[in-house]
Write a protein that holds these residues in place. Structure first.
Motif, mmCIF file in Angstrom:
data_model
loop_
_atom_site.group_PDB
_atom_site.id
_atom_site.type_symbol
_atom_site.label_atom_id
_atom_site.label_comp_id
_atom_site.label_asym_id
_atom_site.label_seq_id
_atom_site.Cartn_x
_atom_site.Cartn_y
_atom_site.Cartn_z
ATOM 1 N N THR A 1 9.223 -2.651 1.135
ATOM 2 C CA THR A 1 10.429 -2.498 0.317
ATOM 3 C C THR A 1 10.098 -2.677 -1.162
ATOM 4 N N THR A 2 10.965 -2.156 -1.996
ATOM 5 C CA THR A 2 10.769 -2.354 -3.434
ATOM 6 C C THR A 2 10.963 -3.821 -3.803
ATOM 7 N N ASP A 3 11.765 -4.544 -3.053
ATOM 8 C CA ASP A 3 11.894 -5.989 -3.283
ATOM 9 C C ASP A 3 10.547 -6.684 -3.090
ATOM 10 N N GLU A 4 9.822 -6.297 -2.045
ATOM 11 C CA GLU A 4 8.506 -6.889 -1.783
ATOM 12 C C GLU A 4 7.511 -6.526 -2.878
ATOM 13 N N ILE A 5 7.570 -5.285 -3.324
ATOM 14 C CA ILE A 5 6.673 -4.854 -4.402
ATOM 15 C C ILE A 5 6.965 -5.661 -5.667
ATOM 16 N N ALA A 6 8.243 -5.814 -5.989
ATOM 17 C CA ALA A 6 8.629 -6.577 -7.181
ATOM 18 C C ALA A 6 8.141 -8.019 -7.093
ATOM 19 N N LYS A 7 8.337 -8.627 -5.937
ATOM 20 C CA LYS A 7 7.922 -10.019 -5.762
ATOM 21 C C LYS A 7 6.407 -10.152 -5.921
ATOM 22 N N GLN B 1 1.644 -2.445 -24.524
ATOM 23 C CA GLN B 1 0.722 -3.226 -23.703
ATOM 24 C C GLN B 1 1.456 -3.887 -22.542
ATOM 25 N N MET B 2 2.628 -4.434 -22.827
ATOM 26 C CA MET B 2 3.412 -5.087 -21.777
ATOM 27 C C MET B 2 3.873 -4.075 -20.731
ATOM 28 N N LYS B 3 4.265 -2.899 -21.189
ATOM 29 C CA LYS B 3 4.697 -1.851 -20.273
ATOM 30 C C LYS B 3 3.544 -1.403 -19.376
ATOM 31 N N ALA B 4 2.372 -1.220 -19.972
ATOM 32 C CA ALA B 4 1.193 -0.806 -19.200
ATOM 33 C C ALA B 4 0.807 -1.885 -18.190
ATOM 34 N N LYS B 5 0.892 -3.142 -18.593
ATOM 35 C CA LYS B 5 0.538 -4.251 -17.708
ATOM 36 C C LYS B 5 1.503 -4.331 -16.524
ATOM 37 N N SER B 6 2.794 -4.177 -16.781
ATOM 38 C CA SER B 6 3.759 -4.243 -15.679
ATOM 39 C C SER B 6 3.600 -3.040 -14.748
ATOM 40 N N ARG B 7 3.336 -1.865 -15.305
ATOM 41 C CA ARG B 7 3.126 -0.667 -14.474
ATOM 42 C C ARG B 7 1.908 -0.857 -13.579
ATOM 43 N N SER B 8 0.853 -1.385 -14.146
ATOM 44 C CA SER B 8 -0.369 -1.628 -13.385
ATOM 45 C C SER B 8 -0.130 -2.649 -12.272
ATOM 46 N N ALA B 9 0.620 -3.684 -12.573
ATOM 47 C CA ALA B 9 0.930 -4.706 -11.564
ATOM 48 C C ALA B 9 1.747 -4.110 -10.420
ATOM 49 N N ILE B 10 2.666 -3.235 -10.746
ATOM 50 C CA ILE B 10 3.497 -2.582 -9.727
ATOM 51 C C ILE B 10 2.633 -1.707 -8.825
ATOM 52 N N SER C 1 -0.621 -1.851 -8.311
ATOM 53 C CA SER C 1 -1.550 -2.671 -7.520
ATOM 54 C C SER C 1 -0.838 -3.333 -6.347
ATOM 55 N N ALA C 2 0.339 -3.885 -6.611
ATOM 56 C CA ALA C 2 1.105 -4.537 -5.547
ATOM 57 C C ALA C 2 1.499 -3.529 -4.475
ATOM 58 N N ALA C 3 1.956 -2.366 -4.903
ATOM 59 C CA ALA C 3 2.366 -1.334 -3.953
ATOM 60 C C ALA C 3 1.190 -0.884 -3.095
ATOM 61 N N LEU C 4 0.052 -0.669 -3.713
ATOM 62 C CA LEU C 4 -1.130 -0.236 -2.963
ATOM 63 C C LEU C 4 -1.488 -1.257 -1.893
ATOM 64 N N GLU C 5 -1.498 -2.515 -2.264
ATOM 65 C CA GLU C 5 -1.834 -3.568 -1.306
ATOM 66 C C GLU C 5 -0.822 -3.634 -0.167
ATOM 67 N N LEU C 6 0.456 -3.568 -0.513
ATOM 68 C CA LEU C 6 1.494 -3.652 0.521
ATOM 69 C C LEU C 6 1.528 -2.401 1.402
ATOM 70 N N PHE C 7 1.367 -1.230 0.805
ATOM 71 C CA PHE C 7 1.349 -0.001 1.598
ATOM 72 C C PHE C 7 0.183 -0.029 2.582
ATOM 73 N N ALA C 8 -0.966 -0.517 2.121
ATOM 74 C CA ALA C 8 -2.141 -0.581 2.993
ATOM 75 C C ALA C 8 -1.931 -1.596 4.112
ATOM 76 N N LYS C 9 -1.273 -2.676 3.811
ATOM 77 C CA LYS C 9 -1.087 -3.754 4.779
ATOM 78 C C LYS C 9 0.051 -3.472 5.757
ATOM 79 N N LYS C 10 1.195 -3.017 5.239
ATOM 80 C CA LYS C 10 2.400 -2.882 6.054
ATOM 81 C C LYS C 10 2.789 -1.437 6.352
ATOM 82 N N GLY C 11 2.246 -0.516 5.579
ATOM 83 C CA GLY C 11 2.669 0.870 5.681
ATOM 84 C C GLY C 11 3.729 1.169 4.641
ATOM 85 N N PHE C 12 3.819 2.427 4.278
ATOM 86 C CA PHE C 12 4.767 2.850 3.245
ATOM 87 C C PHE C 12 6.204 2.571 3.654
ATOM 88 N N SER C 13 6.582 2.999 4.831
ATOM 89 C CA SER C 13 7.981 2.878 5.269
ATOM 90 C C SER C 13 8.433 1.431 5.417
#
Length: 84
Positions: free
Chosen positions: A37-43, A11-20, A22-34
């Protein structure tokens, strides 16, 4: 303290994967993929950078997962329109 059960660990693994994802999708949409950074996704996901890499070997793999999951959600809707 007792060790985590296998169920709780999954459950914890699934929750952290989902959070990653979701965060990546939001950041990629806002800032672009390139520009994202993975630091931003982690934060944003409130996980460690190391945890990101335990789920996804590269940032590209996060993007591929987003694409795969998006297609998986879209295909049933496309098939529904064929039935009409």
């Amino acid at each position: 303290m007792s060790p985590r059960s296998k169920t709780l660990s999954k459950q914890m693994k699934a929750k952290s994967r989902s959070a990653i994802i979701s965060a990546a999708l939001e950041l990629f949409a806002k800032k672009g993929f390139s520009a994202t950074t993975t630091d931003e996704i982690a934060k944003k996901a409130k996980v460690s950078k190391g945890l990101i890499f335990s789920h996804f070997p590269t940032k590209d793999d996060i993007l591929l997962t987003l694409i795969d999951e998006g297609v998986d959600q879209l295909l049933p809707k496309l098939n529904e329109s064929d039935d009409r």
